[in-house]
Structure formats: structure tokens, C-alpha cells
Design an enzyme around this catalytic site. Structure first.
Site, mmCIF file in Angstrom:
data_model
loop_
_atom_site.group_PDB
_atom_site.id
_atom_site.type_symbol
_atom_site.label_atom_id
_atom_site.label_comp_id
_atom_site.label_asym_id
_atom_site.label_seq_id
_atom_site.Cartn_x
_atom_site.Cartn_y
_atom_site.Cartn_z
ATOM 1 N N SER A 15 -55.613 -48.807 -12.997
ATOM 2 C CA SER A 15 -56.906 -49.492 -13.619
ATOM 3 C C SER A 15 -57.335 -48.467 -12.632
ATOM 4 C CB SER A 15 -57.702 -50.425 -13.499
ATOM 5 O OG SER A 15 -56.800 -51.247 -12.795
ATOM 6 N N TYR A 46 -59.225 -54.696 -15.287
ATOM 7 C CA TYR A 46 -58.167 -54.409 -16.517
ATOM 8 C C TYR A 46 -57.713 -55.863 -16.834
ATOM 9 C CZ TYR A 46 -56.741 -49.872 -18.705
ATOM 10 O OH TYR A 46 -56.829 -48.580 -18.711
ATOM 11 N N GLY A 47 -58.119 -56.846 -15.500
ATOM 12 C CA GLY A 47 -58.019 -58.076 -15.438
ATOM 13 C C GLY A 47 -59.270 -59.210 -16.316
ATOM 14 N N CYS A 78 -49.617 -50.555 -12.033
ATOM 15 C CA CYS A 78 -50.519 -51.834 -12.659
ATOM 16 C C CYS A 78 -49.578 -52.982 -13.452
ATOM 17 C CB CYS A 78 -51.741 -51.492 -13.840
ATOM 18 S SG CYS A 78 -52.515 -52.246 -13.645
ATOM 19 N N ASN A 79 -49.813 -53.935 -12.401
ATOM 20 C CA ASN A 79 -49.284 -54.842 -12.765
ATOM 21 C C ASN A 79 -49.418 -55.492 -14.541
ATOM 22 O OD1 ASN A 79 -47.058 -56.865 -10.417
ATOM 23 N ND2 ASN A 79 -48.653 -55.214 -9.923
ATOM 24 N N THR A 80 -51.116 -55.199 -14.052
ATOM 25 C CA THR A 80 -52.028 -56.457 -15.729
ATOM 26 C C THR A 80 -51.491 -55.759 -16.795
ATOM 27 O OG1 THR A 80 -53.831 -56.663 -13.968
ATOM 28 C CG2 THR A 80 -54.192 -56.751 -16.012
ATOM 29 N N CYS A 190 -50.456 -57.667 -7.724
ATOM 30 C CA CYS A 190 -51.791 -56.303 -8.385
ATOM 31 C C CYS A 190 -51.779 -55.340 -7.252
ATOM 32 C CB CYS A 190 -52.903 -57.368 -8.281
ATOM 33 S SG CYS A 190 -54.445 -55.501 -8.356
ATOM 34 N N THR A 191 -50.958 -54.495 -7.556
ATOM 35 C CA THR A 191 -50.985 -52.744 -6.630
ATOM 36 C C THR A 191 -52.522 -52.538 -5.984
ATOM 37 O OG1 THR A 191 -51.985 -51.642 -8.794
ATOM 38 C CG2 THR A 191 -49.337 -51.711 -8.384
HETATM 39 N N1 DGL Z 1 -53.737 -52.363 -10.181
HETATM 40 C C1 DGL Z 1 -53.923 -53.801 -11.039
HETATM 41 C C2 DGL Z 1 -52.645 -54.783 -11.073
HETATM 42 O O1 DGL Z 1 -51.613 -54.166 -10.591
HETATM 43 C C3 DGL Z 1 -55.168 -54.383 -11.972
HETATM 44 C C4 DGL Z 1 -56.350 -54.226 -11.189
HETATM 45 C C5 DGL Z 1 -57.303 -54.829 -11.982
HETATM 46 O O2 DGL Z 1 -57.736 -53.384 -12.731
HETATM 47 O O3 DGL Z 1 -58.113 -55.666 -12.354
HETATM 48 O O4 DGL Z 1 -52.929 -55.294 -11.747
#
Ligand code: DGL
Length: 272
Positions: A15, A46-47, A78-80, A190-191
Site C-alpha cells: 500500500s 490498507y489497515g 504487505c501483511n494486510t 507489517c512491512t
Molecule cells: N505495509 C502494510 C502491511 O504489511 C500495511 C500498511 C497499511 O496500509 O495499513 O500490513
């Protein structure tokens, strides 16, 4: 290594700029791969987006990139997004899709006091995928969950040169600082968070922090055969794509050059 081996093109998606923490590890083990980094800054963060929205959005964006570029492998950095989008992406694309999900398993092996912490976006914390990871790999310990919207933003600010407000960061960490047993092993789920690891370490000086970067780089290099002898002069530059061109992109342009992204394009073929 034979000279006619093709240079692999790796698409990295996030994101925002969080995926650069994964890219940094990929580049260490595959310096001559061709990298395309796509970030959906129009819809960051994205969260706080729904699962349905993210599935549609991420599928659509990756598809758009594949219309202009031949992708050999995509990393959903992106984990989300990964904790909800992987099955649909894998059913749509033929190249390998590597997801980034919280490193619960290694954390559960490292803890000495039996308490691990998972720091992630609110969406990642809520996902069934995350509960399943915990149920499968962390039966030996207690997992403290902390879902926050602010941290990814703090990391984005830091990349633009805005210093981290330590008082605010400490306030956000209060739920863990008040625990009778503070986690001694903290998963950066979260990355974006590796960018503020030094600040988090000041708040939790005894803790070991774990992120997924090195494991992802290993997985990707196992999946690809790269020609490391390639003459960079003849190569396409690494490319940054985003869904919006704004002041933020202007401000981080120099940083992105330091990361060896020499070309920028806004994705236009998408209803952003
Ligand atoms: N970097 C994203 C992750 O690993 C999320 C950050 C976001 O957009 O809230 O979850």
C-alpha cells in the site's frame, strides 16, 4: 552461468513504502534482478479497508501491471493484503505469488519468557489467517496482539525525514508496557515497521524484533533462477509505480533513487 538466461522481473506490491523493507532483503540476495515496485498510495492505509475491497483492488492492480510488464514473480509485501488476497491472486496468475505474513513460527521458537507480541495493522490482527498461524505455531506461548493504524503512517513520515515522536510511540505501546510479562520477542507484522524498529527497540530494550524480510528473500531466490552475471548497462532500470502522483511521491523521489529505482510511472490504466 549461461549468458542467455533471462533477468527475472520481480514485482513487489504494498500500500505504501513498507515493501521497501522486503525489497532491501531481496536486493541483497538478488542484486541483478529487475524490480518493479508498485504502491497503492491512493488507497493507503490498507489497515482500515474491508477484505472485499482489498481482494478486488489488489487483483485489479496486479492485473494492470501485467498488461505492461512481463512478471516472473510477485511479492505481496504487505501483511494486510497477503492475509486475505493470496488465494484469489494465485487463482488468477500463473507466476508464483509470494505472500508476506507475520513471522509467528520463528518468534515462538525464540521466546524465553513465553510471551510473544504481534504488532500489526488492525486488519491483520483480525484475520482468520493470523489466528490460524497462532493456533498452529504458537501453542507453547502466549501471544499478545496489538493492532494499530498509526504506526504505518509514522513509518511513512520517517522516510520523508519527519522524526518519530517518541512520546506518542510510547503512548501507543502502553497496552504492552502495562502487562505483567512484557513480550521478549516482538513480531513486526507489517512491512512498514522495520523502518521504526530502532525507535521500538528504545521502548522495549530487552526485546528481540522479528520481521519476514530475510525469509522472503530466501523463498524468492529458491523460486527463481537469476543471471547474476548480467551487465547492468544493458538492463532496464528498476521501476516505481504508484496509483497517485502527489507531494509525498515528490518528497520521497530522492530516497527512491537511493534504493536504485531510477524510473517512476503513475499507473493510469486503472480507475484510481
Ligand atoms: N505495509 C502494510 C502491511 O504489511 C500495511 C500498511 C497499511 O496500509 O495499513 O500490513
Amino acid at each position: 552461468m549461461s549468458n542467455n538466461k533471462k533477468r527475472s522481473t520481480i514485482l513487489i506490491f504494498d500500500s505504501g513504502i513498507g515493501g521497501l523493507s522486503i525489497y532491501t532483503e531481496l536486493r541483497k540476495s538478488m542484486p541483478n534482478a529487475h524490480y518493479i515496485y508498485l504502491f497503492d498510495n491512493k488507497m493507503f492505509p490498507y489497515g482500515d479497508k474491508s477484505s472485499e475491497f482489498l481482494i478486488d483492488r489488489v487483483n485489479h492492480l496486479i492485473k494492470t501491471v501485467t498488461k505492461s510488464y512481463a512478471i516472473d514473480l510477485a511479492v505481496i509485501a504487505c501483511n494486510t493484503a497477503s492475509t486475505i488476497c493470496l488465494p484469489s491472486l494465485r487463482s488468477q496468475f500463473t507466476f508464483p505469488i509470494v505472500g508476506v505474513v507475520p513471522a509467528i513460527k520463528p518468534a515462538s521458537k525464540l521466546t524465553k519468557n513465553g510471551s510473544i507480541g504481534l504488532l500489526a495493522t488492525k486488519a491483520t490482527i483480525r484475520r482468520a489467517y493470523t489466528s490460524e498461524l497462532i493456533a498452529q505455531f504458537a501453542t507453547n506461548c502466549k501471544v499478545e496482539l496489538l493492532g494499530l493504524s498509526e504506526l504505518a503512517l509514522i513509518a511513512e513520515d520517517k522516510l520523508q525525514g519527519i522524526p518519530v515522536d517518541m512520546v506518542e510511540l510510547k503512548r501507543l505501546m502502553q497496552p504492552w508496557l502495562m502487562l505483567p510479562t512484557i513480550p521478549d520477542t516482538i513480531v513486526l507484522g507489517c512491512t512498514h515497521y522495520p523502518f521504526i524498529k530502532d525507535e521500538l527497540q528504545l521502548i522495549f530494550p530487552q526485546a528481540t524484533f522479528i520481521d519476514s524480510g530475510v525469509a522472503i528473500a530466501k523463498r524468492v531466490s529458491n523460486l527463481l533462477t537469476l543471471n547474476n552475471q548480467l551487465d547492468d548497462q544493458l538492463s532496464e532500470p528498476n521501476i516505481i509505480l504508484s496509483t497517485q502522483y502527489n507531494k509525498y511521491v515528490e518528497r520521497i523521489a530522492k530516497k527512491l533513487k537511493d534504493y536504485n529505482f531510477l524510473k517512476y510511472q503513475r499507473i493510469t490504466d486503472v480507475d484510481v
